[in-house]
Design a protein around this motif. Structure first.
Motif: not given
Length: 791
Positions: A508-520, A525-530, A541-547
């Motif tokens: 759940x911590x890897x979904x942007x704006x409570x969406x369905x896509x994990x890490x966009x 999602x590793x340990x709640x971090x993208x 490169x991809x970047x950002x909290x949710x890639x």
């Protein structure tokens, strides 16, 4: 330690493609530097951007610097070469003081330490010089089967004769003698009691058969050689091939009994027959392979009945290990066989032995000179994933690479040659442990010891902090700016156990704006971090909290990202100075809009994005300089220039009103007119005035100032006299026509007269034949009336 002078800049780059550093997905500095020698590791703890995995610390050094990692924080170790022992080569003279063989040095340096990093070659040079008066040990191994009876007589005086000849080469010479026949079992010899005592015919006194005897260990006494050899007797065997390989093996491995020193070792193998080799022992029921050990008891080989003949490969190994150079002195009949054997045994030679061995001394001298004139490098077994390449620099500036890079030929005493040695490792061989290899010249006992130290970890690895609080309550070791997690822990800070990786709470911590896509859909999602995925292109490169961001999906211009004038950050172009627009394709530089008169767009438009936008629609061109519907500059100002300079023309009456918009300067000749370059923008004009005369002027415009230079004298050209010209042309045509007719008539008259004269001549020469025509028939026909009686 002496540091090799070329250790800093003697690197041969053998690196993989730049993206190999990224593709390796290295989790630690040690893994990173093993990928290739261009890969570096950023130790800056704050280097990673949000969403970037730990492996992003590993990249080529240039890219790491571009991404903001200071050079001081980049681990990129390099190997080097250290020379530990480097005794100079010996300059020994034959008539100089005696030197112990162990004190003679022919190759330098003698010991080195080489630090190797994966993919980075290290090189050093070896120098070899043949020492004068170098000691020689020569062991003469002779076949004493019955066919060599006459040869034995000539060898009995070999010791003293060879001593005299070798004095020309070295003052330190020793000679030894050994003999061989065959294995003492059937079917190689006859085992009947009588034949065991005397294998020859009854009228000849032969010694009992034997495998190998060390008759005389190496000695400096040539007379003792003659005495012992003269006491030798011929023996005999049944088959033609001899057991010489058993004897060679014992000579090679029984060094103490033979008396070999650490000098040039020569083995003379003299025979007039072929040889048995591994596998032939089965004929005598001998199946145990030769063990390659010394089995001399009272200087006689005692295990010939127990061990098989050695193989050729086994002999090659033992001869090489003991630095023995072999000279095969064989008869003409067996030359092809032993030449093939020579090709398999390094540092060996073949000489043709006369039927009675009378030429043996010359054969030995020639073969020794041939062997000693060629030097060949060889090395011991290399560790896995380590390669070595040689380049030779021989006499007369000849250099060779590849297999020929190992050797130099035609080397005389005192000649010095050099070999460049390049060693490369791939990965981390031997698990980082040091390995030692030996390099030597074939046939020489001197060796170069090379200690290989493999760089498998970064320097910062030794500064790691076990159970660091930076790694989630001590669940890892903080080293090189990142956490190396303990077993069972994952995450950049080792914050999770492997059992927690796929829980819904962490996803759940890897979904942007409570969406369905994990890490966009661009990461895991590793340990709640993208942790964002890597692209095949390391620049993307991809970047950002949710890639959710990347640096390759921005607007493009001319098929270039951000037009090549900006940087793509989170899918938005950030333009460089003097550029704007969504694709950074709008230049703020006005130099491209500058006209020849130094005006922006010729004063007829605006410069937008580096391109002129003309305000007057009738003007066009790169700087609004073209007006297809406008008269030319010369035609436009012609009437005003004419009225002001000559008081004539269409505007003569309105000149003061319409033509005072320029400054006028009069000159006397065309040479005085301004030339191109004198003014910012000049047009040269040539026009006709009302009197149909030419006048010349220039028009120059600079911003609001316009200047006209005009030549006041006009050029009035008088027209040609048309009527006389036409009359002359017509008269000329008529005269030419008449002349042509007269010439034609004259030619025709001459032709006719010639033809008539020719006719008259032929007429006079004609002769008519008066003979009767054979086919002529008279036109008169006479008919006689048969009833006419003449009355």
């Amino acid at each position: 330690f002496l540091e090799h002078p070329n250790a800093v800049f003697n690197l041969q780059i053998l690196c993989p493609d730049g993206n190999e550093c990224v593709k390796a997905n290295a989790k630690s500095c040690g893994q990173c530097i093993q990928v290739g020698n261009k890969c570096g590791w950023c130790t800056d703890a704050d280097f990673l951007k949000q969403g970037e995995p730990t492996s992003s610390r590993c990249d080529d050094v240039e890219t790491l610097e571009k991404k903001g990692c200071a050079k001081i924080n980049i681990e990129n170790p390099h190997g080097r070469v250290k020379i530990i022992t480097n005794k100079p080569v010996t300059n020994r003279m034959k008539d100089g003081p005696k030197v112990n063989p162990d004190q003679i040095t022919q190759i330098a340096p003698q010991k080195l330490s080489v630090d190797l990093r994966s993919g980075e070659a290290q090189s050093f040079s070896l120098k070899f010089k043949r020492a004068e008066d170098y000691p020689i040990d020569l062991y003469y191994l002779m076949d004493l089967s019955y066919s060599m009876k006459d040869d034995l007589e000539n060898v009995k005086n070999l010791g003293t004769d060879l001593m005299k000849e070798m004095q020309n080469i070295t003052s330190d010479f020793r000679i030894g003698f050994g003999s061989f026949v065959e294995k003492t079992v059937m079917p190689y010899i006859s085992t009947t009691p009588a034949k065991l005592l005397n294998p020859c015919t009854s009228d000849l006194n032969c010694t009992s058969p034997f495998s190998y005897k060390n008759v005389l260990p190496l000695t400096t006494k040539g007379t003792r050689f003659n005495d012992l050899v003269s006491k030798q007797q011929i023996s005999g065997n049944l088959d033609s091939p001899e057991g010489g390989f058993d004897a060679i093996m014992q000579v090679a491995v029984c060094g103490d009994l033979i008396g070999w020193r650490n000098v040039t070792r020569l083995l003379i193998f003299s025979t007039d027959a072929g040889f048995h080799f591994a596998g032939d022992g089965k004929l005598g029921g001998i199946v145990l392979p030769n063990d390659g050990r010394c089995h001399l008891v009272n200087n006689e080989y005692t295990m010939s009945h127990y061990y098989d003949y050695p193989s050729i490969a086994h002999l090659v190994q033992k001869l090489s290990d003991n630095n023995i150079q072999t000279i095969f002195a064989v008869t003409e009949e067996f030359q092809p066989v032993y030449k093939e054997l020579k090709n398999l045994i390094p540092k060996s030679a073949v000489g043709t032995l006369s039927s009675d061995s009378s030429n043996v001394i010359k054969l030995i001298i020639d073969a020794y000179n041939s062997l000693s004139s060629e030097v060949i490098l060889e090395n011991s077994k290399l560790p896995e994933d380590v390669s070595i390449v040689y380049t030779s620099h021989c006499k007369n500036g000849v250099s060779e690479t590849g297999e020929n890079g190992r050797k130099c030929s035609n080397i005389s005493i005192g000649d010095e040659v050099t070999f460049d040695v390049v060693i490369t490792a791939k990965g981390c061989p031997s698990k980082g442990k040091s390995e030692t290899i030996k390099i030597k010249m074939q046939g020489f006992t001197e060796e170069v010891e090379v200690v290989l130290n493999f760089i498998c970890e970064c320097a910062c690895h030794n500064e790691g902090i076990p159970k660091s609080p930076l790694c989630h309550f001590g669940n890892g070791t903080f080293e090189c700016g990142a956490c190396r997690c303990n077993d069972g822990r994952i995450g950049q800070k080792c914050e999770c156990s492997t059992d927690e990786v796929r829980t819904e709470d962490l996803d759940a911590n890897c979904r942007m704006d409570n969406g369905t896509e994990i890490c966009s859909n661009n990461g895991d999602c590793i340990c709640g971090t993208c942790e964002c995925k890597k692209r095949d292109n390391p620049e993307e490169r991809y970047s950002g909290k949710y890639c959710q961001c990347d640096n390759f999906n921005c607007d493009r211009s001319n098929n270039k990202l951000c037009g090549g004038h900006g940087e793509c950050i989170c899918r938005v172009c950030h333009c460089y100075a003097n550029y704007t627009g969504s694709a950074c394709d709008c230049s703020l530089d006005t130099s491209t809009c500058l006209a020849k008169n130094k005006q922006i767009c010729n004063g007829r438009g605006e410069c937008k994005c580096g391109v002129c936008k003309c305000t007057d629609p009738k003007f066009q061109g790169a700087t609004c300089e073209v007006c297809p519907t406008c008269p030319g500059v010369c035609a436009e100002h012609k009437d005003c220039v004419e009225c002001r300079a000559f008081k004539t023309g269409a505007k003569a009456e309105t000149c003061m009103k319409d033509c005072m918009y320029f400054e006028m300067v009069t000159v006397n000749s065309r040479e005085e007119l301004p030339q191109p370059g004198d003014e910012p923008y000049i047009t040269h004009c040539k026009e006709k005035d009302a009197s149909d005369c030419w006048f010349y002027y220039t028009y120059a415009a600079l911003n609001d100032t316009k200047v006209v230079h005009v030549v006041t004298p006009t050029e009035c050209i008088t027209g040609p006299a048309v009527i006389p010209i036409v009359a002359g042309v017509v008269a000329g045509i008529v005269l030419i026509g008449l002349a042509l007719l007269l010439i034609w008539k004259l030619l025709m008259i001459i032709h006719d007269r010639r033809e008539f004269a020719k006719f008259e001549k032929e007429k006079l020469n004609a002769k008519w034949d008066t003979g009767e025509n054979p086919i002529y028939k008279s036109a008169v026909t006479t008919v006689v009336n048969p009833k006419y009686e003449g009355k």
